[in-house]
Design a protein around this motif. Structure first.
Motif, PDB file in Angstrom:
ATOM      1  N   GLU A 159      -3.255   3.681  -2.503  1.00 58.07           N
ATOM      2  CA  GLU A 159      -3.752   2.583  -3.104  1.00 58.07           C
ATOM      3  C   GLU A 159      -3.130   1.206  -2.266  1.00 58.07           C
ATOM      4  O   GLU A 159      -2.171   1.512  -1.561  1.00 58.07           O
ATOM      5  CB  GLU A 159      -2.869   2.660  -4.531  1.00 58.07           C
ATOM      6  CG  GLU A 159      -3.481   3.513  -5.394  1.00 58.07           C
ATOM      7  CD  GLU A 159      -2.462   3.620  -6.646  1.00 58.07           C
ATOM      8  OE1 GLU A 159      -1.481   2.663  -6.940  1.00 58.07           O
ATOM      9  OE2 GLU A 159      -2.680   4.471  -7.439  1.00 58.07           O
TER      10      GLU A 159
ATOM     11  N   ARG B 260      -4.684  10.588  -1.848  1.00 63.08           N
ATOM     12  CA  ARG B 260      -4.497   9.688  -2.997  1.00 63.08           C
ATOM     13  C   ARG B 260      -3.825   8.229  -2.240  1.00 63.08           C
ATOM     14  O   ARG B 260      -2.593   8.364  -1.756  1.00 63.08           O
ATOM     15  CB  ARG B 260      -3.944   9.841  -4.114  1.00 63.08           C
ATOM     16  CG  ARG B 260      -3.546   8.545  -4.968  1.00 63.08           C
ATOM     17  CD  ARG B 260      -4.760   8.028  -5.814  1.00 63.08           C
ATOM     18  NE  ARG B 260      -4.542   6.868  -6.656  1.00 63.08           N
ATOM     19  CZ  ARG B 260      -5.431   6.505  -7.576  1.00 63.08           C
ATOM     20  NH1 ARG B 260      -6.678   6.737  -7.293  1.00 63.08           N
ATOM     21  NH2 ARG B 260      -5.095   5.604  -8.230  1.00 63.08           N
TER      22      ARG B 260
ATOM     23  N   ARG C 181     -14.111   5.882  -4.240  1.00 61.08           N
ATOM     24  CA  ARG C 181     -13.363   4.446  -4.229  1.00 61.08           C
ATOM     25  C   ARG C 181     -13.497   3.681  -5.327  1.00 61.08           C
ATOM     26  O   ARG C 181     -14.709   3.241  -5.865  1.00 61.08           O
ATOM     27  CB  ARG C 181     -13.884   4.063  -2.837  1.00 61.08           C
ATOM     28  CG  ARG C 181     -13.157   2.758  -2.352  1.00 61.08           C
ATOM     29  CD  ARG C 181     -13.843   2.046  -1.336  1.00 61.08           C
ATOM     30  NE  ARG C 181     -15.052   1.355  -1.719  1.00 61.08           N
ATOM     31  CZ  ARG C 181     -16.246   1.561  -1.389  1.00 61.08           C
ATOM     32  NH1 ARG C 181     -16.533   2.316  -0.399  1.00 61.08           N
ATOM     33  NH2 ARG C 181     -17.314   1.116  -1.778  1.00 61.08           N
TER      34      ARG C 181
ATOM     35  N   ASN D 111      -9.346   8.254  -3.418  1.00 65.60           N
ATOM     36  CA  ASN D 111      -9.008   9.804  -3.481  1.00 65.60           C
ATOM     37  C   ASN D 111      -9.940  10.457  -2.746  1.00 65.60           C
ATOM     38  O   ASN D 111     -11.385  10.276  -2.653  1.00 65.60           O
ATOM     39  CB  ASN D 111      -9.304  10.140  -5.005  1.00 65.60           C
ATOM     40  CG  ASN D 111      -8.546   9.332  -5.954  1.00 65.60           C
ATOM     41  OD1 ASN D 111      -7.334   9.579  -6.045  1.00 65.60           O
ATOM     42  ND2 ASN D 111      -9.209   8.710  -6.865  1.00 65.60           N
TER      43      ASN D 111
ATOM     44  N   LYS E 216      -8.079  -4.752  -5.152  1.00 70.62           N
ATOM     45  CA  LYS E 216      -7.458  -3.529  -5.592  1.00 70.62           C
ATOM     46  C   LYS E 216      -8.178  -2.556  -4.867  1.00 70.62           C
ATOM     47  O   LYS E 216      -9.654  -2.418  -5.013  1.00 70.62           O
ATOM     48  CB  LYS E 216      -7.534  -3.250  -7.179  1.00 70.62           C
ATOM     49  CG  LYS E 216      -7.169  -2.004  -7.317  1.00 70.62           C
ATOM     50  CD  LYS E 216      -7.282  -1.900  -9.129  1.00 70.62           C
ATOM     51  CE  LYS E 216      -8.612  -1.516  -9.407  1.00 70.62           C
ATOM     52  NZ  LYS E 216      -8.812  -1.337 -11.013  1.00 70.62           N
TER      53      LYS E 216
ATOM     54  N   GLY F 277       0.764   5.989  -0.754  1.00 71.32           N
ATOM     55  CA  GLY F 277      -0.100   6.931  -1.036  1.00 71.32           C
ATOM     56  C   GLY F 277       0.490   8.268  -0.537  1.00 71.32           C
ATOM     57  O   GLY F 277       1.645   8.291  -0.021  1.00 71.32           O
TER      58      GLY F 277
ATOM     59  N   ARG G 270      -2.957  -2.975  -2.503  1.00 70.24           N
ATOM     60  CA  ARG G 270      -3.113  -4.214  -3.455  1.00 70.24           C
ATOM     61  C   ARG G 270      -2.881  -5.523  -2.466  1.00 70.24           C
ATOM     62  O   ARG G 270      -1.922  -5.482  -1.544  1.00 70.24           O
ATOM     63  CB  ARG G 270      -1.856  -4.488  -4.500  1.00 70.24           C
ATOM     64  CG  ARG G 270      -1.885  -3.205  -5.376  1.00 70.24           C
ATOM     65  CD  ARG G 270      -3.402  -3.207  -6.487  1.00 70.24           C
ATOM     66  NE  ARG G 270      -3.285  -2.197  -7.568  1.00 70.24           N
ATOM     67  CZ  ARG G 270      -4.087  -0.963  -7.123  1.00 70.24           C
ATOM     68  NH1 ARG G 270      -4.441  -0.764  -5.742  1.00 70.24           N
ATOM     69  NH2 ARG G 270      -3.825  -0.167  -8.030  1.00 70.24           N
TER      70      ARG G 270
ATOM     71  N   ASN H 107      -8.400   1.745  -4.691  1.00 65.16           N
ATOM     72  CA  ASN H 107      -7.881   3.028  -4.893  1.00 65.16           C
ATOM     73  C   ASN H 107      -8.796   4.033  -4.201  1.00 65.16           C
ATOM     74  O   ASN H 107      -9.887   3.906  -4.584  1.00 65.16           O
ATOM     75  CB  ASN H 107      -7.505   3.272  -6.342  1.00 65.16           C
ATOM     76  CG  ASN H 107      -6.886   2.262  -6.943  1.00 65.16           C
ATOM     77  OD1 ASN H 107      -5.839   1.644  -6.536  1.00 65.16           O
ATOM     78  ND2 ASN H 107      -6.799   2.219  -8.326  1.00 65.16           N
TER      79      ASN H 107
ATOM     80  N   ASN I  13       0.951  -0.983  -0.014  1.00 63.54           N
ATOM     81  CA  ASN I  13       0.090   0.056   0.004  1.00 63.54           C
ATOM     82  C   ASN I  13       0.660   1.285  -0.056  1.00 63.54           C
ATOM     83  O   ASN I  13       2.012   1.094   0.228  1.00 63.54           O
ATOM     84  CB  ASN I  13      -0.983   0.148   1.020  1.00 63.54           C
ATOM     85  CG  ASN I  13      -0.195   0.139   2.431  1.00 63.54           C
ATOM     86  OD1 ASN I  13       0.536   0.782   2.861  1.00 63.54           O
ATOM     87  ND2 ASN I  13      -0.490  -1.147   3.353  1.00 63.54           N
TER      88      ASN I  13
END
Length: 787
Positions: free
Chosen positions: A317, A315, A377, A353, A349, A294, A319, A351, A292
């Motif tokens: 992310e 931001r 999301r 913002n 996944k 950001g 995985r 993601n 992870n």
């Protein structure tokens, strides 16, 4: 709308007019009398603030009134003092004590959405400051479990789906019972709430319903997290960590003025990567590999002494390769620890913002804040093995190609409150509005081995769903002190919410095109609720607060994506909460003691279940019970010796379902259970933290040795409605030791040092699969701090 904004702006400008007087003073070291430069001096609940100069002096300007002035510095314990400005210039001097010799003067912001000393709050609240979060090595929210009495973080093996339970009130579905706010923004649901933490200034844990000021779903309480904010002080930090399971973690932070006294910024970044704790015996590979990262950027523009604008963007992310590392049952989990057997390696996944614009005005007549926030999301699960065996039975995917699975949330909160200097009468009022679009398109695949229970296998059931929620709330709270010793507080909030769900179900077999088995349909429902709060405090002395309070808790209802008439909708959950407590500072403020007891009556408890006959693959929420929770809490902070400090929290809890309608997965019918212990509600929590710091003078520089140990015990808890699957009490030991010199730190740390084996989670929906808690982890961290 434009006219309303102009009216508010004009109103605030009128209120701003008043004569200001000078507040001056010096800030020195209490031990040697040396001047302290770079200390942050601020008037609580205002934007009046400055930084002490090289000779330790400062200057502020304020109109007539009584103010609370706080001083903080990275090397010293924070202090607060009161001052009365009465038509002339005033002076106020501070003598600061280093962290190793004194406790902080704790100021909290989440309690009443204003800055207030912890001692004055009429309910139980725990604050962890920046130094404590670093000492505790708080990297994710699960590390906060039991740090405060009767607080439990439930990790279901899905890093994005971590839920908090406070005083036995947790979430057994996707709407939280404990709301998380980060930098003034509601994280809205459990999947918007990523578990990792970095660059934290403070964490506040507010216990009991906070719906009056924080709204929907704050039944158990609020986790209020504040990141380091832009200001006039130049700060730079960097940390790198390496540990077992090939752990790598890098964290950086930079902040300070772009234009002195006018424009400020903060910039933070995080990257973390580790191998999984589990081995997949199906193919011998690592399972639960996690990466992870950001970053965040904040800009603050001080328009004037009264106005500021802050823009924040984030931001992140994540995985995960190897999702839900469950063992088939609890016996296998202990017999073969950290092993799973899955023919499909599920991947995730996530993601996210976030952006927020905050406008803040603090004047002599009125304070005003508005926060506009946006969150989106993109959350995808790919091919998750949900039978947790080597057989090709079932997999689950959330999100699919060609169909959007992005969720979006827009929120706005507007608050008006009393200005700094108000002492006898304080108030806050405002509104909150939100809009959420939350699609959840999924695929349940039955594999070739599923033909023994489903003759049509292999096949796919495709669920197409889009949910839209919108709501508005109005709230207000008043605090009045008829005498110096008595404080009365009352507040109320009205929430209205409308929910809409559009759903369709398709079926596909082999290479054949999908056919619709449930046509598209749209269901709507709405809810409203009043959430009152009343409290009384008696300040027997400056350092003692005896209080009693009543609050009403509320969690929103909803719609299930099903055609089963018994599972279509669920009602709001409510609670009536009573708390009595005392807070006291002793031994010249070197000992803080808090005691509280509570009683909670719950109605329409929401529980997540699997629909009978769905092979454990269709999840639904029911309002299926009532209950009552009783308990008590003890929290202490003690500076035992000059350099040795203790922190101890203990909570006892008895949480029972007085009535519960639970599905019988054998017969498919419902059954009534009584006097069963609430799921995931430990009987007690205990947390002892011991820290020691010793500075040594080395060639005119100070080398500080730091040692920290944390002993956490979590009492017996149950994972199923029948109270047949349980985890007995277990204890975790975390340690950290290192040295700091000229801003350079080196630290060795270990989590779960004794490698305790315990069940972290068993699904409460009728499945026997089980998850072990994290094994022993250890590593080395290297840091640099410009300050």
């Amino acid at each position: 709308m434009k006219n309303v904004f102009i009216f508010i702006l004009c109103l605030l400008c009128v209120f701003a007019s008043a004569q200001d007087f000078k507040i001056t003073g010096s800030i020195t070291d209490s031990q040697n009398g040396n001047a302290i430069s770079g200390a942050i001096v601020s008037v609580l609940n205002s934007q009046l603030g400055t930084v002490s100069d090289t000779d330790g002096t400062y200057t502020l300007y304020a109109s007539s009134g009584k103010y609370e002035v706080g001083v903080s510095h990275v090397s010293y314990a924070s202090q607060k003092m009161d001052i009365m400005v009465e038509g002339s210039d005033s002076s106020l001097d501070f003598q600061l004590v280093t962290h190793v010799f004194a406790l902080n003067e704790v100021i909290v912001t989440g309690a009443v959405k204003q800055e207030i000393p912890l001692l004055k709050v009429p309910f139980s609240i725990t604050q962890l400051n920046e130094l404590e979060t670093k000492s505790l090595r708080l990297w994710n929210v699960c590390d906060m479990s039991a740090l405060s009495a009767n607080v439990h973080a439930v990790n279901a093996g899905a890093a994005e789906g971590i839920n908090f339970s406070i005083r036995g009130i947790g979430a057994l579905n996707f709407d939280p019972s404990v709301v998380t706010y980060i930098d003034g923004v509601n994280q809205f649901d459990i999947y918007n709430n990523l578990d990792f933490l970095h660059n934290i200034a403070s964490i506040e844990i507010l216990k009991g319903p906070q719906g009056t000021l924080f709204g929907r779903n704050a039944m158990g309480g609020v986790i209020n997290i504040t990141s380091k904010q832009p200001d006039n002080v130049l700060r730079a930090e960097a940390e790198s960590t390496f540990g077992n399971f090939n752990l790598q973690r890098y964290n950086v932070f930079l902040g300070g003025p772009i234009i002195k006294d006018k424009l400020f910024f903060t910039l933070g970044g995080l990257f973390a990567d580790r191998d999984g704790y589990f081995t997949n015996t199906f193919d011998g590979s690592n399972f639960d590999d996690t990466r992870n990262g950001g970053g965040t950027l904040s800009l603050k523009y001080q328009v004037s002494d009264n106005w500021s604008l802050t823009l924040m963007g984030k931001r992140y992310e994540r995985r995960i390769d190897g999702y839900l590392p469950f063992a088939a049952n609890d016996s296998l989990a202990f017999a073969n620890p950290f092993e799973t057997q899955q023919d499909a390696v599920g991947k995730t996944k996530n993601n996210q913002n976030q952006a927020a614009l905050t406008a803040r005005y603090t004047g002599n007549k009125l304070n005003f804040t508005t926060v506009f926030a946006y969150q989106d999301r993109d959350y995808v699960l790919e091919n998750v093995d949900v039978d947790f065996t080597a057989a090709d039975f079932n997999t689950y995917s959330l999100g699919m190609r060609g169909i959007s699975n992005n969720s979006h949330v827009l929120t706005n909160e507007l608050t008006f409150s009393n200005p700094a200097g108000s002492e006898q009468f304080k108030w806050i009022a405002g509104s909150y509005a939100f809009w959420q679009d939350a699609p959840a398109n999924d695929i349940i695949r039955s594999g070739e081995d599923a033909v023994i229970i489903d003759p049509t296998a292999p096949n796919q059931i495709i669920g197409l769903r889009d949910g839209t929620n919108r709501g508005i709330a109005l709230f207000g709270q008043i605090t009045y002190r008829p005498t110096e010793k008595i404080e009365l507080s009352g507040g109320i909030r009205y929430d209205y919410e409308k929910r809409e769900l559009t759903s369709q179900t398709d079926f596909a077999q082999g290479d054949n095109p999908p056919i619709t088995i449930t046509p598209e349909q749209t269901r709507e429902t709405d809810f409203s609720a009043f959430s009152p709060r009343v409290s009384i405090s008696w300040f027997a002395s400056e350092n003692i607060n005896l209080y009693a309070s009543y609050t009403r808790g509320y969690r929103v209802g909803g719609i299930n994506p099903t055609d089963n008439p018994d599972f279509i909708g669920y009602d709001p959950e409510t609670s009536d909460n009573f708390e009595v407590g005392v807070k006291k500072d002793l031994v010249d403020k070197k000992l803080h003691l808090g005691l509280s007891t509570f009683y909670i009556n719950r109605a329409n408890i929401q529980s997540g279940v699997f629909e009978p006959g769905s092979n454990g693959l269709r999840f639904a929420t029911l309002s299926n019970g009532n209950g009552r929770n009783i308990g008590f809490e003890i929290n202490t902070g003690y500076l035992l010796l000059k350099r040795l400090r203790l922190r101890y929290d203990f909570g006892y809890l008895e949480a029972k379902y007085t009535r519960l309608e639970a599905p019988d997965y054998t017969t498919g019918d419902n059954r009534t259970l009584k006097n069963k212990t609430v799921i995931q509600s430990p009987e007690f929590t205990s947390n002892l933290a011991v820290s020691y710091a010793h500075p040594f003078e080395v060639r005119s520089q100070y080398l500080t040795i730091n040692a920290y140990a944390q002993l956490t015990t979590i009492g017996e808890q149950f994972f199923d409605f029948d109270n047949e699957i349980s985890q007995s009490a277990y204890t975790l030991l975390n340690t950290r030791i290192g040295a700091l010199m000229k801003g350079i730190g080196l630290y060795f740390w270990a989590q779960n040092l004794t490698d305790e084996r315990y069940l972290a989670f068993v699904p409460f929906t009728g499945s026997a699969v089980s998850l072990l808690g994290n094994p022993r982890t250890y590593g080395l961290s290297m840091s640099y701090n410009l300050n």
